[in-house]
Motif scaffolding. Structure first.
Motif, mmCIF file in Angstrom:
data_model
loop_
_atom_site.group_PDB
_atom_site.id
_atom_site.type_symbol
_atom_site.label_atom_id
_atom_site.label_comp_id
_atom_site.label_asym_id
_atom_site.label_seq_id
_atom_site.Cartn_x
_atom_site.Cartn_y
_atom_site.Cartn_z
ATOM 1 N N ARG A 195 34.072 38.413 -15.930
ATOM 2 C CA ARG A 195 35.531 39.018 -16.480
ATOM 3 C C ARG A 195 35.937 37.616 -17.703
ATOM 4 O O ARG A 195 36.680 37.830 -18.930
ATOM 5 C CB ARG A 195 36.796 39.379 -15.941
ATOM 6 N N HIS A 196 35.523 36.568 -16.584
ATOM 7 C CA HIS A 196 36.532 35.605 -17.377
ATOM 8 C C HIS A 196 36.033 34.601 -17.606
ATOM 9 O O HIS A 196 34.806 34.170 -17.727
ATOM 10 C CB HIS A 196 37.256 34.893 -15.924
ATOM 11 N N ASP A 207 39.645 36.197 -20.918
ATOM 12 C CA ASP A 207 39.909 37.615 -20.883
ATOM 13 C C ASP A 207 39.441 38.623 -21.874
ATOM 14 O O ASP A 207 39.825 39.366 -22.410
ATOM 15 C CB ASP A 207 41.712 38.137 -20.322
ATOM 16 N N GLU A 265 37.937 41.448 -20.287
ATOM 17 C CA GLU A 265 38.695 43.068 -20.283
ATOM 18 C C GLU A 265 40.088 43.518 -21.265
ATOM 19 O O GLU A 265 40.623 44.155 -21.027
ATOM 20 C CB GLU A 265 39.358 42.956 -18.399
ATOM 21 N N THR A 266 40.950 42.229 -21.011
ATOM 22 C CA THR A 266 42.474 42.776 -22.098
ATOM 23 C C THR A 266 41.905 41.875 -23.016
ATOM 24 O O THR A 266 42.467 42.610 -23.924
ATOM 25 C CB THR A 266 42.925 41.937 -21.535
#
Ligand code: V55
Ligand code: FE
Length: 495
Positions: free
Chosen positions: A373-374, A405, A407-408
């Motif tokens: 994710r990161h 990020d 994911e976001t």
């Protein structure tokens, strides 16, 4: 001392350092070093020992040709100790004995002094890696050198007890986090500009476990690679080499922006007849970020630039290169089916995950070879450049540390103010049980106008808050290449 360095090499903070030594207990000028940090930050630094003696000094020689110096920070119990020492390559020792430069331009044996014909030209100046209890420093034009992680003494060129017969070894091998295996390769393995690739797998102790020799479709740079549980991937960059050009005094590499991107895919224990060379639309393939498999397909994340990512030090066929900062890059994801019935990849096999405009991405090492994710990467915001008192632009490479990020889709940066430029950071998880990406980013931050460097430590998931520790360095840290973090369990105490 012999002669002076040419003016092109003595511009500001990046002029040769040529220093070896140590600083015990660096000064913390702000905040505190987290007591849980225990490890070794090592960075490979090209740092020319003697001025080149060349009529036509190439820019790549200036940027990437210098002798490899290992810069190391031992961090433990809230203290940071510093050491820097040259790698004793064969080349370094020969030049030191002669007290002058004997090797010529970047990867150009034709420009060398006759006395060093046939000697190893590598400077081991690009990246360090730790495997099988051993620390190595490598440049892709020769063998890796083993380094003592305490003294930084050079143990010697690494051949795995004579098993490595390739003339070259990548600076970016990959360690399988599940098995501890090291997957590695050398390109130009039978000599400069040859298309031969030696592929090696070493077991967790560093013993050779598998070897295959391949032939690349073209003679070009293969700077990085990627592994999944079942495959090894060789991305070929649009930066080609040619023996006749080299012999005629030309540069080792030129940028050929219209050539396809090639991705070689080989089963991890595969043989030469099992390699597939996929072709994709043009793009400048940068460093890989992560790769794994999903539904039998390879997912390959890497940074891809929209032009000559090595400008201005590498030129095109016409000898032209765009100005620094004008080429942009993005994090892209390729989806590759090793069993596909065609070798052609199109943009439908690629998605753009984020605009980045940076290089040298780091992820949480516990999420290598699986979904993640990161991503942490130094980036350049060209709207935040500045000039000195004479109105001249201050040379900065990366003026922000950035967290993506994925994911976001949210991105967070730390901008330390104008006239400051980051070197390659490392990511360190806060602890064995920390969530993905939760930890520290540690980076050198250069202040060119002040000819001064500092070491900064940030909370990785709160970059905009700025450093939680800032350490003053009593020495200028010229621009190095890759930095690597080695866990304290694997390195001795220094003092
Ligand atoms: C790079 C650096 C090198 C090299 C090839 O950063 C590629 C890319 C420091 O030497 O030889
Ligand atoms: Fe690299």
């Amino acid at each position: 001392m012999t002669k002076a360095f040419p003016a092109i090499m003595t511009q500001g903070i990046d002029e040769p350092c040529r220093f070896e030594g140590e600083v015990f207990d660096l000064e913390v000028v702000e905040g505190a070093v987290p007591p849980e940090l225990d490890g070794l930050l090592v960075q490979a630094v090209p740092d020319q020992t003697f001025p080149p003696e060349l009529a036509n000094l190439h820019l790549m020689t200036v940027a990437a040709g210098g002798d490899g110096s290992v810069r190391a920070f031992r961090i433990k119990d809230g203290h940071v100790d510093f050491r820097t020492r040259y790698v004793r390559t064969e080349r370094f020792m020969l030049e030191r004995a002669a007290r002058r430069s004997l090797f010529g331009n970047y990867r150009d044996p034709f420009s060398d002094d006759a006395s060093v014909a046939g000697k190893s030209r590598t400077t081991a100046n690009t990246a360090l890696f730790f495997h099988g209890g051993r620390l190595f420093s490598a440049k892709e034009d020769g063998l890796a050198y083993q380094i003592d992680p305490a003294t930084l003494d050079t143990i010697g060129a690494w051949t795995a007890d004579g098993a490595i017969t390739s003339q070259t070894f990548t600076a970016h091998p990959k360690i399988d986090p599940f098995t501890g295996e090291l997957c590695a390769f050398g390109y130009a393995a039978k000599g400069e500009t040859t298309r031969d690739i030696a592929y090696y797998v070493f077991d967790a102790s560093g013993m050779l476990a598998h070897e295959t020799w391949l032939e690349a479709p073209i003679s070009a740079m293969i700077h990085d690679c990627a592994i999944t549980p079942n495959y090894m991937i060789f991305p070929i960059m649009p930066v080609t080499s040619d023996l006749d050009r080299l012999r005629a005094g030309g540069p080792h590499f030129i940028y050929e922006g219209d050539m396809p991107q090639y991705f070689g895919v080989l089963p991890r224990r595969g043989s030469v007849d099992e390699v597939r060379w996929f072709r994709a639309p043009p793009g400048f393939t940068g460093h890989t970020v992560n790769s794994w498999e999903e539904d039998g397909k390879i997912l390959l994340d890497l940074l891809e630039a929209d032009g000559n990512g090595f400008a201005p030090v590498v030129s095109d066929r016409e000898g032209q290169a765009p100005p620094p900062g004008s080429v942009r890059n993005a994090l892209v994801r390729w989806r590759i089916d090793y069993h596909a019935n065609t070798d052609e990849l199109g943009h439908e096999h690629r998605s753009i995950l984020a605009q980045v405009n940076g290089e040298g991405a780091h992820i949480d090492p516990r999420y290598e070879m699986r979904p993640y994710r990161h991503m942490f990467v130094p980036t350049l915001d060209p709207s935040k450049l500045t000039t000195d008192v004479n109105g001249r632009p201050v040379p900065v490479m990366f003026n922000q540390l950035s967290h993506f990020d994925l994911e976001t889709g949210i991105r967070n940066d730390w901008f330390p103010g104008p006239a400051a430029t980051f070197q390659d950071p490392v990511f360190v998880p806060r602890g064995p049980d920390a969530a993905e990406g939760d930890g520290f980013l540690i980076a050198l931050l250069n202040r060119p106008l002040e000819r001064r460097s500092e070491l900064v430590i940030l909370n990785s998931l709160d970059l905009p808050a700025g450093p939680i520790a800032r350490l003053n360095l009593p020495l200028r840290m010229r621009l190095g290449i890759h930095a690597t973090w080695i866990d304290g369990a694997n390195v001795p105490e220094w003092f």
